[in-house]
Design a protein around this motif. Structure first.
Motif, PDB file in Angstrom:
ATOM      1  N   LYS A  55      72.091  59.910 -30.608  1.00 53.37           N
ATOM      2  CA  LYS A  55      71.857  59.501 -29.224  1.00 53.37           C
ATOM      3  C   LYS A  55      70.404  59.123 -28.935  1.00 53.37           C
ATOM      4  N   GLU A  56      69.466  59.736 -29.638  1.00 50.03           N
ATOM      5  CA  GLU A  56      68.048  59.493 -29.367  1.00 50.03           C
ATOM      6  C   GLU A  56      67.585  58.084 -29.733  1.00 50.03           C
ATOM      7  N   VAL A  57      68.359  57.326 -30.493  1.00 49.05           N
ATOM      8  CA  VAL A  57      67.944  55.977 -30.902  1.00 49.05           C
ATOM      9  C   VAL A  57      68.268  54.911 -29.869  1.00 49.05           C
ATOM     10  N   ASN A  58      69.012  55.257 -28.856  1.00 51.45           N
ATOM     11  CA  ASN A  58      69.512  54.263 -27.906  1.00 51.45           C
ATOM     12  C   ASN A  58      68.413  53.395 -27.299  1.00 51.45           C
ATOM     13  N   SER A  59      67.237  53.951 -27.047  1.00 54.85           N
ATOM     14  CA  SER A  59      66.170  53.161 -26.423  1.00 54.85           C
ATOM     15  C   SER A  59      65.561  52.140 -27.375  1.00 54.85           C
ATOM     16  N   PHE A  60      65.919  52.187 -28.649  1.00 58.69           N
ATOM     17  CA  PHE A  60      65.366  51.254 -29.632  1.00 58.69           C
ATOM     18  C   PHE A  60      66.366  50.172 -30.035  1.00 58.69           C
ATOM     19  N   GLN A  61      67.374  49.961 -29.208  1.00 60.14           N
ATOM     20  CA  GLN A  61      68.388  48.959 -29.516  1.00 60.14           C
ATOM     21  C   GLN A  61      67.769  47.571 -29.662  1.00 60.14           C
ATOM     22  N   ASN A  62      66.984  47.153 -28.701  1.00 58.49           N
ATOM     23  CA  ASN A  62      66.348  45.835 -28.761  1.00 58.49           C
ATOM     24  C   ASN A  62      64.867  45.909 -28.385  1.00 58.49           C
ATOM     25  N   LYS A  63      64.291  47.067 -28.583  1.00 57.79           N
ATOM     26  CA  LYS A  63      62.872  47.259 -28.282  1.00 57.79           C
ATOM     27  C   LYS A  63      62.285  48.149 -29.362  1.00 57.79           C
ATOM     28  N   GLY A  64      61.236  47.690 -29.990  1.00 54.31           N
ATOM     29  CA  GLY A  64      60.618  48.458 -31.056  1.00 54.31           C
ATOM     30  C   GLY A  64      59.647  49.505 -30.538  1.00 54.31           C
ATOM     31  N   TRP A  65      59.018  50.176 -31.471  1.00 51.27           N
ATOM     32  CA  TRP A  65      58.000  51.188 -31.164  1.00 51.27           C
ATOM     33  C   TRP A  65      56.737  50.746 -31.881  1.00 51.27           C
ATOM     34  N   LEU A  66      55.783  50.208 -31.140  1.00 49.22           N
ATOM     35  CA  LEU A  66      54.604  49.575 -31.725  1.00 49.22           C
ATOM     36  C   LEU A  66      53.761  50.474 -32.625  1.00 49.22           C
ATOM     37  N   PRO A  67      53.618  51.772 -32.366  1.00 48.06           N
ATOM     38  CA  PRO A  67      52.783  52.602 -33.251  1.00 48.06           C
ATOM     39  C   PRO A  67      53.427  52.952 -34.597  1.00 48.06           C
ATOM     40  N   TYR A  68      54.615  52.444 -34.883  1.00 47.04           N
ATOM     41  CA  TYR A  68      55.347  52.876 -36.081  1.00 47.04           C
ATOM     42  C   TYR A  68      54.547  52.703 -37.376  1.00 47.04           C
ATOM     43  N   LYS A  69      53.995  51.520 -37.630  1.00 48.42           N
ATOM     44  CA  LYS A  69      53.272  51.291 -38.891  1.00 48.42           C
ATOM     45  C   LYS A  69      52.070  52.214 -39.021  1.00 48.42           C
ATOM     46  N   LYS A  70      51.317  52.365 -37.938  1.00 50.48           N
ATOM     47  CA  LYS A  70      50.140  53.237 -37.982  1.00 50.48           C
ATOM     48  C   LYS A  70      50.549  54.684 -38.211  1.00 50.48           C
ATOM     49  N   MET A  71      51.599  55.111 -37.555  1.00 53.60           N
ATOM     50  CA  MET A  71      52.076  56.484 -37.728  1.00 53.60           C
ATOM     51  C   MET A  71      52.597  56.710 -39.143  1.00 53.60           C
ATOM     52  N   LYS A  72      53.231  55.701 -39.697  1.00 51.20           N
ATOM     53  CA  LYS A  72      53.764  55.824 -41.055  1.00 51.20           C
ATOM     54  C   LYS A  72      52.639  56.098 -42.054  1.00 51.20           C
ATOM     55  N   ASN A  73      51.468  55.534 -41.790  1.00 44.68           N
ATOM     56  CA  ASN A  73      50.322  55.739 -42.672  1.00 44.68           C
ATOM     57  C   ASN A  73      49.746  57.153 -42.594  1.00 44.68           C
ATOM     58  N   ILE A  74      49.885  57.802 -41.442  1.00 47.43           N
ATOM     59  CA  ILE A  74      49.273  59.129 -41.301  1.00 47.43           C
ATOM     60  C   ILE A  74      50.255  60.286 -41.417  1.00 47.43           C
ATOM     61  N   MET A  75      51.536  60.005 -41.309  1.00 44.86           N
ATOM     62  CA  MET A  75      52.530  61.079 -41.403  1.00 44.86           C
ATOM     63  C   MET A  75      52.785  61.427 -42.871  1.00 44.86           C
ATOM     64  N   PRO A  76      52.907  62.711 -43.169  1.00 43.09           N
ATOM     65  CA  PRO A  76      53.223  63.087 -44.552  1.00 43.09           C
ATOM     66  C   PRO A  76      54.623  62.626 -44.920  1.00 43.09           C
ATOM     67  N   SER A  77      54.804  62.270 -46.173  1.00 45.36           N
ATOM     68  CA  SER A  77      56.130  61.836 -46.602  1.00 45.36           C
ATOM     69  C   SER A  77      57.060  63.043 -46.626  1.00 45.36           C
ATOM     70  N   GLN A  78      58.307  62.780 -46.438  1.00 45.22           N
ATOM     71  CA  GLN A  78      59.307  63.828 -46.438  1.00 45.22           C
ATOM     72  C   GLN A  78      60.161  63.685 -47.689  1.00 45.22           C
ATOM     73  N   ALA A  79      59.528  63.881 -48.830  1.00 51.73           N
ATOM     74  CA  ALA A  79      60.230  63.730 -50.097  1.00 51.73           C
ATOM     75  C   ALA A  79      61.352  64.759 -50.213  1.00 51.73           C
ATOM     76  N   LYS A  80      62.440  64.324 -50.763  1.00 52.18           N
ATOM     77  CA  LYS A  80      63.585  65.206 -50.954  1.00 52.18           C
ATOM     78  C   LYS A  80      63.754  65.451 -52.432  1.00 52.18           C
ATOM     79  N   GLY A  81      63.538  66.665 -52.815  1.00 54.05           N
ATOM     80  CA  GLY A  81      63.653  67.026 -54.231  1.00 54.05           C
ATOM     81  C   GLY A  81      65.061  67.487 -54.590  1.00 54.05           C
ATOM     82  N   THR A  82      65.256  67.744 -55.837  1.00 51.12           N
ATOM     83  CA  THR A  82      66.573  68.210 -56.297  1.00 51.12           C
ATOM     84  C   THR A  82      66.606  69.719 -56.419  1.00 51.12           C
ATOM     85  N   ASN A  83      65.526  70.378 -56.075  1.00 54.94           N
ATOM     86  CA  ASN A  83      65.488  71.844 -56.187  1.00 54.94           C
ATOM     87  C   ASN A  83      66.136  72.503 -55.011  1.00 54.94           C
TER      88      ASN A  83
END
Length: 83
Positions: A55-83
């Motif tokens: 449900k939380e994605v509804n506001s992004f149907q036809n409108k993006g979120w401009l800070p996405y690229k910048k945030m992607k650079n500073i947010m830690p990756s959420q790697a998923k391991g097999t452990n």
């Protein structure tokens, strides 16, 4: 600004990032910062099904979120391991 207001704002920004990141990596959608998921008539039913589960994605149907690229650079990756 108080520490509490900064913390709350960071929580909102981080939550928005995770919603957009999930959408950007979802199968069946071509996310862009300008157009969001860019939903048209041809993929409206797929979007409706996706929104029922996310449900939380509804506001992004036809409108993006401009800070996405910048945030992607500073947010830690959420790697998923097999452990």
């Amino acid at each position: 600004k108080t520490a509490k207001s900064c913390r709350e704002k960071w929580k909102r920004i981080k939550a928005a990032f995770h919603v957009v990141d999930k959408l950007a990596h979802a199968s069946g959608f071509a996310y862009s910062e300008a157009l969001g998921a860019n939903i048209g008539i041809e993929n409206q039913s797929v979007w409706d099904d996706y929104v029922k589960k996310n449900k939380e994605v509804n506001s992004f149907q036809n409108k993006g979120w401009l800070p996405y690229k910048k945030m992607k650079n500073i947010m830690p990756s959420q790697a998923k391991g097999t452990n």
